[in-house]
Design an enzyme around this catalytic site. Structure first.
Site, PDB file in Angstrom:
ATOM      1  N   PRO A   9       0.810  -1.228   0.000  1.00 26.40           N
ATOM      2  CA  PRO A   9       0.000   0.000   0.000  1.00 26.40           C
ATOM      3  C   PRO A   9       0.839   1.272   0.000  1.00 26.40           C
ATOM      4  CG  PRO A   9       0.067  -0.946   2.193  1.00 26.40           C
ATOM      5  CD  PRO A   9       0.701  -1.959   1.275  1.00 26.40           C
ATOM      6  N   ASN A  10       0.346   2.215  -0.753  1.00 23.60           N
ATOM      7  CA  ASN A  10       0.908   3.576  -0.832  1.00 23.60           C
ATOM      8  C   ASN A  10       2.219   3.671  -1.607  1.00 23.60           C
ATOM      9  OD1 ASN A  10      -1.217   4.695   0.805  1.00 23.60           O
ATOM     10  ND2 ASN A  10      -0.237   3.730   2.563  1.00 23.60           N
ATOM     11  N   ARG A  17       5.460  10.985  -2.132  1.00 25.45           N
ATOM     12  CA  ARG A  17       5.134  10.646  -0.752  1.00 25.45           C
ATOM     13  C   ARG A  17       6.354  10.843   0.152  1.00 25.45           C
ATOM     14  NH1 ARG A  17       4.840   4.474   1.384  1.00 25.45           N
ATOM     15  NH2 ARG A  17       4.051   4.959   3.444  1.00 25.45           N
ATOM     16  N   TYR A  22      11.394   8.690   1.769  1.00 25.98           N
ATOM     17  CA  TYR A  22      11.377   7.657   0.722  1.00 25.98           C
ATOM     18  C   TYR A  22      12.079   8.067  -0.570  1.00 25.98           C
ATOM     19  CZ  TYR A  22       7.983   5.670   3.939  1.00 25.98           C
ATOM     20  OH  TYR A  22       7.383   5.168   5.068  1.00 25.98           O
ATOM     21  N   ASN A  73       8.006  -5.473  -0.987  1.00 23.44           N
ATOM     22  CA  ASN A  73       7.920  -4.355  -0.057  1.00 23.44           C
ATOM     23  C   ASN A  73       6.453  -4.266   0.313  1.00 23.44           C
ATOM     24  OD1 ASN A  73       7.810  -2.038   1.420  1.00 23.44           O
ATOM     25  ND2 ASN A  73       9.009  -0.785  -0.002  1.00 23.44           N
ATOM     26  N   ALA A  76       3.183  -0.717   4.968  1.00 23.91           N
ATOM     27  CA  ALA A  76       2.720  -0.774   6.360  1.00 23.91           C
ATOM     28  C   ALA A  76       2.211  -2.161   6.749  1.00 23.91           C
ATOM     29  CB  ALA A  76       1.632   0.273   6.581  1.00 23.91           C
ATOM     30  N   HIS A  79       4.135  -4.458   9.135  1.00 30.93           N
ATOM     31  CA  HIS A  79       4.053  -4.328  10.593  1.00 30.93           C
ATOM     32  C   HIS A  79       2.733  -4.847  11.161  1.00 30.93           C
ATOM     33  CE1 HIS A  79       7.314  -1.753   9.407  1.00 30.93           C
ATOM     34  NE2 HIS A  79       6.490  -0.893   8.838  1.00 30.93           N
ATOM     35  N   ASP A  86       2.087 -15.953   5.948  1.00 34.16           N
ATOM     36  CA  ASP A  86       1.440 -17.268   5.785  1.00 34.16           C
ATOM     37  C   ASP A  86       1.216 -17.591   4.311  1.00 34.16           C
ATOM     38  OD1 ASP A  86       1.363 -17.809   8.477  1.00 34.16           O
ATOM     39  OD2 ASP A  86      -0.764 -17.357   8.741  1.00 34.16           O
ATOM     40  N   GLU A  97      12.657  -9.438   1.567  1.00 34.76           N
ATOM     41  CA  GLU A  97      11.894  -8.280   2.034  1.00 34.76           C
ATOM     42  C   GLU A  97      12.707  -7.004   1.756  1.00 34.76           C
ATOM     43  OE1 GLU A  97      10.929  -8.702   6.189  1.00 34.76           O
ATOM     44  OE2 GLU A  97      10.451  -6.571   6.393  1.00 34.76           O
ATOM     45  N   HIS A  99      12.769  -2.637   2.005  1.00 35.01           N
ATOM     46  CA  HIS A  99      12.215  -1.348   2.452  1.00 35.01           C
ATOM     47  C   HIS A  99      13.148  -0.246   2.007  1.00 35.01           C
ATOM     48  CE1 HIS A  99       9.284  -3.392   4.903  1.00 35.01           C
ATOM     49  NE2 HIS A  99      10.260  -4.180   5.324  1.00 35.01           N
ATOM     50  N   LEU A 100      12.566   0.846   1.559  1.00 35.62           N
ATOM     51  CA  LEU A 100      13.391   1.998   1.194  1.00 35.62           C
ATOM     52  C   LEU A 100      14.071   2.575   2.432  1.00 35.62           C
ATOM     53  CD1 LEU A 100      10.413   2.785  -0.803  1.00 35.62           C
ATOM     54  CD2 LEU A 100      12.537   3.378  -1.937  1.00 35.62           C
ATOM     55  N   SER A 101      13.297   2.699   3.501  1.00 38.20           N
ATOM     56  CA  SER A 101      13.832   3.272   4.739  1.00 38.20           C
ATOM     57  C   SER A 101      14.327   2.155   5.659  1.00 38.20           C
ATOM     58  CB  SER A 101      12.741   4.087   5.447  1.00 38.20           C
ATOM     59  OG  SER A 101      11.653   3.247   5.812  1.00 38.20           O
ATOM     60  N   ARG A 106      13.340   3.659  12.817  1.00 40.05           N
ATOM     61  CA  ARG A 106      12.199   4.582  12.754  1.00 40.05           C
ATOM     62  C   ARG A 106      11.302   4.453  13.993  1.00 40.05           C
ATOM     63  NH1 ARG A 106       9.414   4.720   7.076  1.00 40.05           N
ATOM     64  NH2 ARG A 106       8.494   6.524   8.132  1.00 40.05           N
ATOM     65  N   ARG A 110       7.165   0.686  13.637  1.00 38.43           N
ATOM     66  CA  ARG A 110       7.719   0.179  12.363  1.00 38.43           C
ATOM     67  C   ARG A 110       8.890  -0.780  12.593  1.00 38.43           C
ATOM     68  NH1 ARG A 110       5.439   3.539   8.369  1.00 38.43           N
ATOM     69  NH2 ARG A 110       4.943   5.576   9.231  1.00 38.43           N
TER      70      ARG A 110
HETATM   71  C1  DQA Z   1       8.312   1.067   3.896  1.00 39.76           C
HETATM   72  C2  DQA Z   1       8.355   1.271   5.414  1.00 39.76           C
HETATM   73  C3  DQA Z   1       6.981   1.091   6.030  1.00 39.76           C
HETATM   74  O1  DQA Z   1       7.039   1.318   7.427  1.00 39.76           O
HETATM   75  C4  DQA Z   1       5.996   2.067   5.425  1.00 39.76           C
HETATM   76  O2  DQA Z   1       4.703   1.841   5.941  1.00 39.76           O
HETATM   77  C5  DQA Z   1       5.995   2.038   3.941  1.00 39.76           C
HETATM   78  C6  DQA Z   1       7.265   1.953   3.242  1.00 39.76           C
HETATM   79  C7  DQA Z   1       9.671   1.367   3.242  1.00 39.76           C
HETATM   80  O3  DQA Z   1       9.840   0.990   2.088  1.00 39.76           O
HETATM   81  O4  DQA Z   1      10.529   2.010   3.853  1.00 39.76           O
HETATM   82  O5  DQA Z   1       4.951   2.141   3.307  1.00 39.76           O
HETATM   83  O6  DQA Z   1       8.002  -0.297   3.634  1.00 39.76           O
END
Ligand code: DQA
Length: 149
Positions: A9-10, A17, A22, A73, A76, A79, A86, A97, A99-101, A106, A110
């Protein structure tokens, strides 16, 4: 070898964003770069992004017998969702897995990942480049496993 690149999502909002967290690279640009790396590595990439968790679960199920592994990725849902882990476990799909951050540096909410215990590896904190690093790591691990079989 086929690899799924699954974004949650997002992540369609990358580029606009919270750029201070990010970056300014868009998801389309990340995917274009991954295409180049995929060509270099000789793998075919299947891209998708979801703002609906059920659809992402279905997409993971549909990976069965179609791809050798996945980059994910989960945004959210990382978390919150044991269901995603599963799903990967249920169809025996190896995944890395991404993640950009650096989620572990954080906010407390997170700093836990439901996906991490099932992942081949995790790449976090390297921005958009993390996807490329993750792809290289995943392909290397899958190729080594193939060679050993
Ligand atoms: C994220 C980190 C997550 O906590 C956040 O909700 C995201 C992006 C990252 O790529 O850093 O949507 O997965």
């Amino acid at each position: 070898m086929r690899i799924a690149v699954l974004n949650g999502p997002n992540l369609n909002l990358l580029g606009i964003r919270e750029p201070e967290i990010y970056g300014t690279v868009t998801l389309a640009e990340i995917e274009a770069r991954l295409e180049e790396v995929g060509a270099e590595l000789g793998v075919t990439l299947l891209f998708s992004q979801f703002n609906d968790e059920g659809r992402m679960l279905d997409a993971i199920h549909n990976c069965r017998g179609v791809v050798a592994g996945a980059l994910v990725n989960a945004g959210a849902w990382t978390h919150t969702s044991l269901a995603l882990r599963d799903a990967f476990t249920g169809v025996k799909l190896p995944y890395v897995e991404v993640h950009l951050s650096n989620i572990y540096a954080r906010e407390p909410e997170r700093r836990h990942s439901w996906l991490a215990p099932g992942a081949l590896g995790i790449v976090a904190g390297f921005g958009a480049e993390g996807y490329e690093l993750a792809l290289r790591g995943l392909v290397r691990a899958l190729s080594a496993a193939e060679g050993a079989a």
